[in-house]
Design an enzyme around this catalytic site. Structure first.
Site, short mmCIF file in Angstrom:
data_model
loop_
_atom_site.label_atom_id
_atom_site.label_comp_id
_atom_site.label_asym_id
_atom_site.label_seq_id
_atom_site.Cartn_x
_atom_site.Cartn_y
_atom_site.Cartn_z
N ARG A 170 13.79 -18.89 -53.44
CA ARG A 170 15.18 -19.18 -53.84
C ARG A 170 15.54 -20.65 -53.62
O ARG A 170 16.40 -21.19 -54.31
CB ARG A 170 16.13 -18.21 -53.11
CG ARG A 170 16.00 -16.83 -53.73
CD ARG A 170 16.62 -15.69 -52.96
NE ARG A 170 16.26 -14.43 -53.63
CZ ARG A 170 16.32 -13.23 -53.08
NH1 ARG A 170 16.75 -13.10 -51.84
NH2 ARG A 170 15.98 -12.15 -53.77
N GLY A 198 14.28 -4.14 -61.25
CA GLY A 198 14.59 -5.56 -61.25
C GLY A 198 15.28 -5.90 -59.95
O GLY A 198 14.63 -6.19 -58.94
N GLU A 243 14.69 -14.40 -59.58
CA GLU A 243 14.56 -14.49 -58.11
C GLU A 243 15.82 -14.00 -57.40
O GLU A 243 16.24 -14.54 -56.38
CB GLU A 243 14.12 -15.89 -57.69
CG GLU A 243 12.73 -16.19 -58.27
CD GLU A 243 11.94 -17.24 -57.56
OE1 GLU A 243 12.17 -17.46 -56.36
OE2 GLU A 243 11.05 -17.81 -58.21
N1 CAA Z 1 14.60 -11.32 -46.21
C1 CAA Z 1 13.76 -10.63 -45.41
N2 CAA Z 1 13.71 -9.30 -45.38
C2 CAA Z 1 14.56 -8.64 -46.20
C3 CAA Z 1 15.46 -9.29 -47.06
C4 CAA Z 1 15.46 -10.70 -47.05
N3 CAA Z 1 16.25 -11.42 -47.83
N4 CAA Z 1 16.15 -8.38 -47.77
C5 CAA Z 1 15.70 -7.16 -47.34
N5 CAA Z 1 14.73 -7.34 -46.41
C6 CAA Z 1 13.98 -6.31 -45.69
C7 CAA Z 1 14.89 -5.49 -44.78
O1 CAA Z 1 15.03 -6.10 -43.51
C8 CAA Z 1 14.16 -4.16 -44.72
O2 CAA Z 1 13.05 -4.30 -43.85
P1 CAA Z 1 12.75 -3.22 -42.67
O3 CAA Z 1 12.74 -1.88 -43.31
O4 CAA Z 1 11.46 -3.66 -42.10
O5 CAA Z 1 13.90 -3.34 -41.72
C9 CAA Z 1 13.57 -4.05 -46.12
O6 CAA Z 1 13.49 -5.36 -46.64
C10 CAA Z 1 14.39 -3.17 -47.05
O7 CAA Z 1 15.65 -3.74 -47.11
P2 CAA Z 1 16.94 -2.97 -47.59
O8 CAA Z 1 17.02 -1.63 -46.94
O9 CAA Z 1 18.07 -3.90 -47.41
O10 CAA Z 1 16.62 -2.73 -49.13
P3 CAA Z 1 17.63 -2.51 -50.31
O11 CAA Z 1 16.87 -1.71 -51.30
O12 CAA Z 1 18.94 -2.01 -49.83
O13 CAA Z 1 17.95 -3.98 -50.88
C11 CAA Z 1 17.50 -6.12 -51.87
C12 CAA Z 1 17.04 -4.98 -50.94
C13 CAA Z 1 17.96 -7.27 -50.99
C14 CAA Z 1 18.60 -5.75 -52.82
C15 CAA Z 1 16.18 -6.44 -52.61
O14 CAA Z 1 15.80 -5.32 -53.39
C16 CAA Z 1 16.23 -7.67 -53.46
O15 CAA Z 1 16.16 -8.78 -52.94
N6 CAA Z 1 16.31 -7.49 -54.81
C17 CAA Z 1 16.17 -8.58 -55.72
C18 CAA Z 1 14.74 -8.71 -56.16
C19 CAA Z 1 14.44 -10.07 -56.71
O16 CAA Z 1 14.87 -11.10 -56.19
N7 CAA Z 1 13.63 -10.08 -57.76
C20 CAA Z 1 13.19 -11.29 -58.33
C21 CAA Z 1 11.93 -11.06 -59.06
S1 CAA Z 1 10.74 -12.32 -58.80
C22 CAA Z 1 11.08 -13.51 -59.96
O17 CAA Z 1 12.11 -13.56 -60.58
C23 CAA Z 1 10.01 -14.53 -60.03
C24 CAA Z 1 9.94 -15.33 -61.26
O18 CAA Z 1 9.09 -15.10 -62.10
C25 CAA Z 1 10.80 -16.53 -61.43
#
Ligand code: CAA
Length: 379
Positions: free
Chosen positions: A243, A131, A363
């Site tokens: 978002r 998630g 999200e």
């Molecule tokens: N924007 C752009 N790129 C991003 C980013 C952002 N907000 N967050 C991370 N990235 C990129 C990083 O730059 C990195 O890219 P590179 O390797 O090319 O440099 C890559 O993603 C990996 O990032 P991290 O190492 O930071 O990854 P992480 O595992 O530490 O954390 C996180 C990432 C921000 C926690 C991410 O997992 C996240 O956003 N989690 C939440 C997921 C989410 O929002 N789910 C919603 C489900 S969809 C939904 O709800 C739809 C619906 O039906 C309503």
């Protein structure tokens, strides 16, 4: 800096308000009670251009700016948060993702019907064990030459049962971690794709949420989005824009509840005067109004930056976090102001309180938004 809306933006806001009041309001309590999808109303939203609001008209969209989008979602969510999330997912996650990152052939085939609202779309990232920790994808798509073989389960998918086009995120190379993730355009009719039962939810009960199962689904190579390994960055980029949609939905839930509470406080008499004349109630309304105004400004800022092509990871997360917390706080207080009436369905605010909760979860939870915001501070 100009805080005035343009004539076109005011027109869109008014059209969304009229639609919400005349078409969404009459059946909203019943749809909530019976978890009924607003099928007819979604068709009308398509006719109004609300399902592909920001898509270029050459792909069947309305070609509007993101401020108009915030205004329209707010008006719709004021009345029916379920209709607002259906709209948000189709616009911000599905259409925007395809328009920005897909090739011309994919746009002609998938974006045009989605933007016109002839079909609707779903965005499939979340899994039973992935998630918030979205890089831990367990769904796999194995390269078989002409096609990928897709296997796995997705959870809590908005529009899961009603969509025709699904953007599915899957792991294609476990060794590479998030660099081995890809995104695919998947059609409902494909063999091996099945849809689980509708989830029984606390709120947004008019929207349809399902788990999805993929068992040896053959996904043609040409349905991969972008270069090999682009899927995780694709999902993150799309969610930044998504978002803004959810922030606007939360803003609408908050402002809808506030408007009802304000009206009620002016009409309801206790201790020989309207309850708004009691400072305990007036101060609640002042705080609600203040938070809603601030949330709206954050939504506008993120939308403005998006239209200017700026990185909106930070502003999108701030808008989503603040607006969703505002939706929760405001709806709790709206129920409180309504007293016993607030606890029954005909006054709407109890539904709004239940609807508000999900905006702090989907999200990206509030905790994830704080991660995104705090990481942005040192960039
Ligand atoms: N924007 C752009 N790129 C991003 C980013 C952002 N907000 N967050 C991370 N990235 C990129 C990083 O730059 C990195 O890219 P590179 O390797 O090319 O440099 C890559 O993603 C990996 O990032 P991290 O190492 O930071 O990854 P992480 O595992 O530490 O954390 C996180 C990432 C921000 C926690 C991410 O997992 C996240 O956003 N989690 C939440 C997921 C989410 O929002 N789910 C919603 C489900 S969809 C939904 O709800 C739809 C619906 O039906 C309503």
């Amino acid at each position: 800096m100009d805080f005035k809306l343009t004539e076109e933006q005011i027109m869109i806001q008014q059209a969304a308000r009229d639609f919400a009041q005349t078409e969404l309001l009459p059946g909203v309590i019943e749809r909530d009670e019976h978890s009924k999808f607003p099928t007819e109303q979604v068709k009308m939203m398509a006719d109004l251009g609300f399902l592909g609001m920001m898509v270029d008209p050459k792909y069947g969209g309305a070609g509007l700016d993101s401020i108009s989008y915030v205004l329209a979602i707010e008006e719709i969510a004021k009345v029916d948060a379920s209709a607002a999330v259906i709209m948000s997912v189709n616009n911000s996650l599905v259409c925007a993702g395809i328009e920005k990152f897909c090739n011309e052939e994919q746009k002609q085939k998938y974006l045009v019907p989605l933007a016109k609202g002839e079909v609707i779309g779903a965005f499939c990232l979340s899994e039973p064990e992935a998630g918030s920790d979205a890089t831990s994808q367990k769904t796999t798509a194995i390269d078989k030459g002409d096609y990928y073989l897709l296997n796995g389960t997705k959870n809590w998918i908005t529009n899961g049962g009603t969509a025709s086009t699904y953007i599915v995120i899957a792991q294609t190379d476990v060794e590479k971690g998030h660099k081995g993730i890809n995104a695919f355009l998947v059609e409902k009719s494909w063999e091996g794709f099945s849809i689980g039962p509708k989830e029984k939810k606390m709120g947004i009960r008019g929207s349809d949420t399902h788990s999805l199962m993929f068992s040896d689904v053959k996904v043609p190579k040409e349905n991969r989005i972008g270069a090999n390994g682009f899927g995780f960055n694709f999902a993150m980029a799309v969610l930044n824009g998504g978002r803004i949609g959810i922030a606007s939905q939360a803003l609408g839930i908050a402002s809808g509840a506030y408007e009802l509470a304000l009206k009620y406080a002016q009409e309801r008499v206790a201790f020989k005067k309207p309850i708004i004349q009691h400072q305990a109630i007036a101060f609640k309304l002042a705080d609600m109004h203040l938070q809603i105004t601030a949330a709206r400004m954050l939504c506008f800022k993120a939308a403005f930056e998006k239209d200017n092509g700026e990185d909106i990871s930070h502003s999108g997360a701030m808008a989503k976090l603040f607006a969703s917390e505002t939706a929760m706080n405001t709806t709790i207080e709206a129920v409180q102001i309504h007293g016993g009436n607030g606890y029954v369905s005909e006054y709407h605010v109890e539904r709004m309180m239940r609807d508000a909760k999900i905006t702090q979860i989907y999200e990206g939870t509030s905790e994830i938004q704080r991660i995104v915001i705090s990481r942005g501070l040192t960039k």
